[in-house]
Write a protein that holds these residues in place. Structure first.
Motif, PDB file in Angstrom:
ATOM      1  N   THR A   1      -7.097   3.583  65.005  1.00  0.00           N
ATOM      2  CA  THR A   1      -8.219   3.191  65.848  1.00  0.00           C
ATOM      3  C   THR A   1      -9.150   4.398  65.917  1.00  0.00           C
ATOM      4  N   ASP A   2     -10.322   4.226  66.545  1.00  0.00           N
ATOM      5  CA  ASP A   2     -11.234   5.372  66.622  1.00  0.00           C
ATOM      6  C   ASP A   2     -11.124   6.124  67.947  1.00  0.00           C
ATOM      7  N   GLY A   3     -10.215   5.690  68.813  1.00  0.00           N
ATOM      8  CA  GLY A   3      -9.988   6.398  70.055  1.00  0.00           C
ATOM      9  C   GLY A   3     -10.945   6.042  71.169  1.00  0.00           C
ATOM     10  N   THR A   4     -12.012   5.294  70.869  1.00  0.00           N
ATOM     11  CA  THR A   4     -12.990   4.928  71.901  1.00  0.00           C
ATOM     12  C   THR A   4     -13.128   3.419  72.047  1.00  0.00           C
ATOM     13  N   ASN A   5     -13.027   2.682  70.945  1.00  0.00           N
ATOM     14  CA  ASN A   5     -13.133   1.232  70.981  1.00  0.00           C
ATOM     15  C   ASN A   5     -11.786   0.639  70.587  1.00  0.00           C
ATOM     16  N   ASP A   6     -11.074   0.086  71.563  1.00  0.00           N
ATOM     17  CA  ASP A   6      -9.732  -0.417  71.302  1.00  0.00           C
ATOM     18  C   ASP A   6      -9.719  -1.700  70.490  1.00  0.00           C
ATOM     19  N   ASN A   7     -10.875  -2.227  70.165  1.00  0.00           N
ATOM     20  CA  ASN A   7     -10.936  -3.445  69.365  1.00  0.00           C
ATOM     21  C   ASN A   7     -11.187  -3.159  67.889  1.00  0.00           C
ATOM     22  N   HIS A   8     -11.147  -1.907  67.488  1.00  0.00           N
ATOM     23  CA  HIS A   8     -11.445  -1.535  66.106  1.00  0.00           C
ATOM     24  C   HIS A   8     -10.212  -0.962  65.412  1.00  0.00           C
TER      25      HIS A   8
ATOM     26  N   ALA B   1       0.008   0.259  60.133  1.00  0.00           N
ATOM     27  CA  ALA B   1       0.165  -0.318  61.467  1.00  0.00           C
ATOM     28  C   ALA B   1      -0.572   0.526  62.499  1.00  0.00           C
ATOM     29  N   VAL B   2      -1.130  -0.144  63.504  1.00  0.00           N
ATOM     30  CA  VAL B   2      -1.705   0.527  64.669  1.00  0.00           C
ATOM     31  C   VAL B   2      -1.291  -0.243  65.914  1.00  0.00           C
ATOM     32  N   VAL B   3      -1.373   0.422  67.062  1.00  0.00           N
ATOM     33  CA  VAL B   3      -1.100  -0.212  68.345  1.00  0.00           C
ATOM     34  C   VAL B   3      -2.408  -0.343  69.108  1.00  0.00           C
ATOM     35  N   ILE B   4      -2.740  -1.563  69.517  1.00  0.00           N
ATOM     36  CA  ILE B   4      -3.945  -1.847  70.296  1.00  0.00           C
ATOM     37  C   ILE B   4      -3.544  -2.747  71.458  1.00  0.00           C
ATOM     38  N   TYR B   5      -3.890  -2.339  72.684  1.00  0.00           N
ATOM     39  CA  TYR B   5      -3.503  -3.106  73.874  1.00  0.00           C
ATOM     40  C   TYR B   5      -2.003  -3.409  73.883  1.00  0.00           C
ATOM     41  N   SER B   6      -1.196  -2.441  73.507  1.00  0.00           N
ATOM     42  CA  SER B   6       0.265  -2.577  73.469  1.00  0.00           C
ATOM     43  C   SER B   6       0.746  -3.657  72.520  1.00  0.00           C
TER      44      SER B   6
END
Length: 366
Positions: A43-50, A324-329
């Protein structure tokens, strides 16, 4: 979040199901990145939807090659939308098997990897930084720098406080004799540059390996799982304490099968493990799509979902070397190499009960 997934959230609530896989983008959907494996995501650390994807290995039906393109998946759209990121200025050479971690200043740091052009490969030990605001790359440490770790691929990297930490991998360098898996640990930050760290304590270091996974747990320790030592598969789990410099092996009576090329991420107090493969000596490669977690508070592995015997609509197919990434758990996975299916570019999300609760608190149903 995705409106197309909200019906699944309702199902979770009504049926009291604690977790579920949801396919977001199928294989070979128009507008997606080319199928690939051995790439990295963040992720980019600022927008959790990316969710961003960089590099990797691809195959066009006749030639295997490496990539240096970058793509962004906007998961707030329904369905998610991929967009290729345009670069200005210099760009890292194409590569696969590299590492990519989000630095303390919000930059994406890419280290090492290799090409896939036979009969010879080019190994790297350069360090690059990508700025999400300006969409530009900066070469922080050139290839062949005397102060750098030896050239390597299929290593791991994590970011902790103001530094990144690189462990193991498969290495080669004219300055060193031999070639093979390693278990060295290096730290880099903008003040000190590269520094090799040496273990303290009785367990010393994990055995040399490549193709393992690494993550930072909720107590600020680095976790290392699995991988392979040449053709020997590993399924051990280690914890490294940055303050003491001590490695500790975390043991459990239940263990996932040995593997490499798996995804390893931390959500809350659990280290989640998905997929990967193993090449037993003298036997065909074994692929997985099982899901496990190690409970850091109970010191125990739990299998959440077993390997499936056939492709299903509600579970990603067996694969290795996905990202893999984690977004909103929730756990998002992209691409990889699938058993009997070849390279993939599908996108899935694994929604946990904790992520469902988080989304209910932040999203308004349509």
């Amino acid at each position: 979040m995705l409106s197309s997934v909200r019906s699944f959230f309702t199902l979770l609530f009504v049926a009291s199901v604690i977790a579920i896989w949801v396919p977001l983008i199928q294989d070979r959907e128009p507008g997606s990145p080319s199928p690939r494996y051995y790439h990295v995501s963040t992720t980019d650390g600022t927008n959790d939807n990316h969710m961003y994807v960089f590099g990797g290995v691809t195959y066009d039906g006749s030639v295997t090659s490496v990539l240096n393109d970058m793509w962004l998946a906007d998961i707030s759209a329904s369905p998610p939308v991929w967009k290729q990121i345009p670069f200005t200025g210099q760009v890292p050479p194409a590569r696969g098997y590299h590492s990519g971690v989000l630095g303390s200043q919000g930059q994406w740091l890419i280290f090492g990897g290799k090409t896939e052009q036979l009969p010879s490969n080019t190994f790297y030990n350069d360090l690059w930084s990508f700025d999400f605001a300006s969409l530009t790359w900066q070469l922080l440490v050139p290839d062949d720098s005397a102060s750098s770790p030896r050239k390597r691929y299929w290593h791991s990297a994590v970011s902790y406080q103001n530094s990144i930490y690189v462990f193991g991998g498969y290495g080669i360098d004219p300055k060193y004799p031999g070639i093979g898996p390693m278990n060295d640990l290096w730290m880099w930050n903008s003040t000190d540059g590269w520094i090799e760290l040496f273990a303290n304590g009785t367990d010393l270091s994990p055995p040399p390996r490549q193709g393992h996974s690494a993550a930072i747990d909720n107590n600020g320790n680095m976790l290392i799982f699995g991988g392979q030592q040449l053709l020997n598969g590993l399924n051990d789990l280690w914890s490294y304490n940055f303050a003491s410099g001590v490695w500790t092996q975390l043991k459990s009576t239940i263990l996932p099968p040995p593997r490499s090329g798996q995804s390893g991420t931390v959500i809350g107090t659990k280290f989640w493990l998905f997929a990967g493969s193993l090449v037993p000596q003298g036997s065909p490669e074994v692929y997985h799509n099982d899901l496990w977690y190690y409970d850091l508070s109970a010191n125990m592995w739990t299998q959440v979902q077993p390997d499936s015997s056939a492709p299903a609509q509600n579970q990603p197919w067996k694969r290795k070397a996905q990202s893999a990434v984690v977004i909103y758990s929730s756990l998002y996975i992209f691409g990889g190499y699938g058993l009997f299916q070849g390279l993939k570019n599908d996108l899935w999300v694994y929604i946990t009960a904790v992520s469902y609760t988080h989304l209910r608190a932040h999203e308004t149903p349509e």
